[in-house]
Write a protein that holds these residues in place. Sequence first.
Motif, PDB file in Angstrom:
ATOM      1  N   ARG A   1      10.100   3.465  -8.304  1.00  0.00           N
ATOM      2  CA  ARG A   1       9.557   2.799  -9.488  1.00  0.00           C
ATOM      3  C   ARG A   1       9.485   1.304  -9.207  1.00  0.00           C
ATOM      4  O   ARG A   1      10.197   0.789  -8.346  1.00  0.00           O
ATOM      5  CB  ARG A   1      10.380   3.094 -10.729  1.00  0.00           C
ATOM      6  CG  ARG A   1      11.792   2.658 -10.694  1.00  0.00           C
ATOM      7  CD  ARG A   1      12.561   3.152 -11.934  1.00  0.00           C
ATOM      8  NE  ARG A   1      13.850   2.512 -12.032  1.00  0.00           N
ATOM      9  CZ  ARG A   1      14.081   1.356 -12.630  1.00  0.00           C
ATOM     10  NH1 ARG A   1      13.103   0.708 -13.208  1.00  0.00           N
ATOM     11  NH2 ARG A   1      15.290   0.846 -12.676  1.00  0.00           N
ATOM     12  N   GLU A   2       8.579   0.666  -9.915  1.00  0.00           N
ATOM     13  CA  GLU A   2       8.432  -0.769  -9.717  1.00  0.00           C
ATOM     14  C   GLU A   2       8.749  -1.505 -11.005  1.00  0.00           C
ATOM     15  O   GLU A   2       8.556  -0.988 -12.101  1.00  0.00           O
ATOM     16  CB  GLU A   2       7.035  -1.126  -9.222  1.00  0.00           C
ATOM     17  CG  GLU A   2       5.945  -0.940 -10.236  1.00  0.00           C
ATOM     18  CD  GLU A   2       4.578  -1.383  -9.719  1.00  0.00           C
ATOM     19  OE1 GLU A   2       4.438  -1.675  -8.522  1.00  0.00           O
ATOM     20  OE2 GLU A   2       3.659  -1.434 -10.538  1.00  0.00           O
TER      21      GLU A   2
ATOM     22  N   ASP B   1       2.504   1.650  -3.356  1.00  0.00           N
ATOM     23  CA  ASP B   1       1.574   2.198  -4.346  1.00  0.00           C
ATOM     24  C   ASP B   1       1.584   3.724  -4.306  1.00  0.00           C
ATOM     25  O   ASP B   1       1.625   4.388  -5.349  1.00  0.00           O
ATOM     26  CB  ASP B   1       0.147   1.704  -4.089  1.00  0.00           C
ATOM     27  CG  ASP B   1      -0.043   0.235  -4.425  1.00  0.00           C
ATOM     28  OD1 ASP B   1       0.797  -0.330  -5.163  1.00  0.00           O
ATOM     29  OD2 ASP B   1      -1.039  -0.348  -3.952  1.00  0.00           O
ATOM     30  N   ARG B   2       1.551   4.285  -3.098  1.00  0.00           N
ATOM     31  CA  ARG B   2       1.556   5.749  -2.946  1.00  0.00           C
ATOM     32  C   ARG B   2       2.864   6.354  -3.466  1.00  0.00           C
ATOM     33  O   ARG B   2       2.859   7.391  -4.130  1.00  0.00           O
ATOM     34  CB  ARG B   2       1.374   6.131  -1.477  1.00  0.00           C
ATOM     35  CG  ARG B   2       0.005   5.863  -0.921  1.00  0.00           C
ATOM     36  CD  ARG B   2      -0.106   6.397   0.511  1.00  0.00           C
ATOM     37  NE  ARG B   2      -1.417   6.111   1.064  1.00  0.00           N
ATOM     38  CZ  ARG B   2      -1.673   5.117   1.907  1.00  0.00           C
ATOM     39  NH1 ARG B   2      -0.715   4.324   2.310  1.00  0.00           N
ATOM     40  NH2 ARG B   2      -2.895   4.937   2.361  1.00  0.00           N
TER      41      ARG B   2
ATOM     42  N   VAL C   1       5.024   5.016  -5.629  1.00  0.00           N
ATOM     43  CA  VAL C   1       5.110   4.846  -7.089  1.00  0.00           C
ATOM     44  C   VAL C   1       4.244   5.895  -7.769  1.00  0.00           C
ATOM     45  O   VAL C   1       4.662   6.550  -8.734  1.00  0.00           O
ATOM     46  CB  VAL C   1       4.692   3.417  -7.503  1.00  0.00           C
ATOM     47  CG1 VAL C   1       4.496   3.318  -9.013  1.00  0.00           C
ATOM     48  CG2 VAL C   1       5.722   2.394  -7.032  1.00  0.00           C
ATOM     49  N   SER C   2       3.032   6.088  -7.251  1.00  0.00           N
ATOM     50  CA  SER C   2       2.110   7.075  -7.818  1.00  0.00           C
ATOM     51  C   SER C   2       2.694   8.483  -7.760  1.00  0.00           C
ATOM     52  O   SER C   2       2.495   9.290  -8.663  1.00  0.00           O
ATOM     53  CB  SER C   2       0.783   7.011  -7.052  1.00  0.00           C
ATOM     54  OG  SER C   2      -0.106   7.973  -7.515  1.00  0.00           O
ATOM     55  N   ALA C   3       3.447   8.773  -6.688  1.00  0.00           N
ATOM     56  CA  ALA C   3       4.066  10.097  -6.536  1.00  0.00           C
ATOM     57  C   ALA C   3       5.349  10.230  -7.351  1.00  0.00           C
ATOM     58  O   ALA C   3       5.925  11.316  -7.422  1.00  0.00           O
ATOM     59  CB  ALA C   3       4.363  10.351  -5.058  1.00  0.00           C
ATOM     60  N   GLY C   4       5.804   9.135  -7.960  1.00  0.00           N
ATOM     61  CA  GLY C   4       7.015   9.188  -8.774  1.00  0.00           C
ATOM     62  C   GLY C   4       8.307   9.114  -7.974  1.00  0.00           C
ATOM     63  O   GLY C   4       9.383   9.369  -8.503  1.00  0.00           O
TER      64      GLY C   4
ATOM     65  N   ARG D   1       0.835  -1.210   0.000  1.00  0.00           N
ATOM     66  CA  ARG D   1       0.000   0.000   0.000  1.00  0.00           C
ATOM     67  C   ARG D   1       0.871   1.262   0.000  1.00  0.00           C
ATOM     68  O   ARG D   1       0.627   2.201  -0.758  1.00  0.00           O
ATOM     69  CB  ARG D   1      -0.914  -0.041   1.233  1.00  0.00           C
ATOM     70  CG  ARG D   1      -2.119   0.830   1.160  1.00  0.00           C
ATOM     71  CD  ARG D   1      -3.158   0.555   2.249  1.00  0.00           C
ATOM     72  NE  ARG D   1      -2.616   0.234   3.555  1.00  0.00           N
ATOM     73  CZ  ARG D   1      -2.678  -0.962   4.136  1.00  0.00           C
ATOM     74  NH1 ARG D   1      -3.230  -1.986   3.514  1.00  0.00           N
ATOM     75  NH2 ARG D   1      -2.179  -1.149   5.346  1.00  0.00           N
TER      76      ARG D   1
END
Length: 199
Positions: A64-65, A55-56, A58-61, A52
Amino acid sequence: MQDVQARSQLLPILRSPLVGELLAWVYLHPDDACSVTDLARRFAISQSTVSREADRLVSAGLIREVRRGNLRLLQANLDSPLTGPLTELLTLTYGPASVLGDLLQHVDGITEAYIYGSWAARYTGEPGPLPRDIDVLVVGTADEDDLFDAARKAEQRLGREVNVHRVSAKAWRNSPRDPFLTAVRSRPRFSIDLAGDQP
């Protein structure tokens, strides 16, 4: 198991200490890709919680995954304009745990190692100013010169003084009247990971 809802005292702009630890690990090991499973084990937290938070981030840049089948690997996003400043902030705040673990795992004769004092107090949630130095207790028979060299390298990376105090395993376990050891035992302390098993 740590409280994922607690506010970070080492870097209060972060949502939680877990975010600080997660970011510090990936940014201070930029060449490593860390799996969610290994990060959950390292920080003694559930995989769903790490996932979780990832995810936050990665979303914020910020990270990276990379997917390899069902395996989700996380790395610092070194292309972000925040990489330099964020790495510096993380080194100053959550960096001691990672940096000291990396350095002390190569010193022979250490059975246990702890960060104590103001950094450990902030890490465990006690409010206060950013620590000016890092206090380390090493248990074992490590050579003093090797410990001094590791401390100097840590100082270069962390940008602050690192004080290492060595005690024997016998003294650590059986010195109830030693005021210094009694104080270290009774206050917050952070166990440094000496295994060297990077995720």
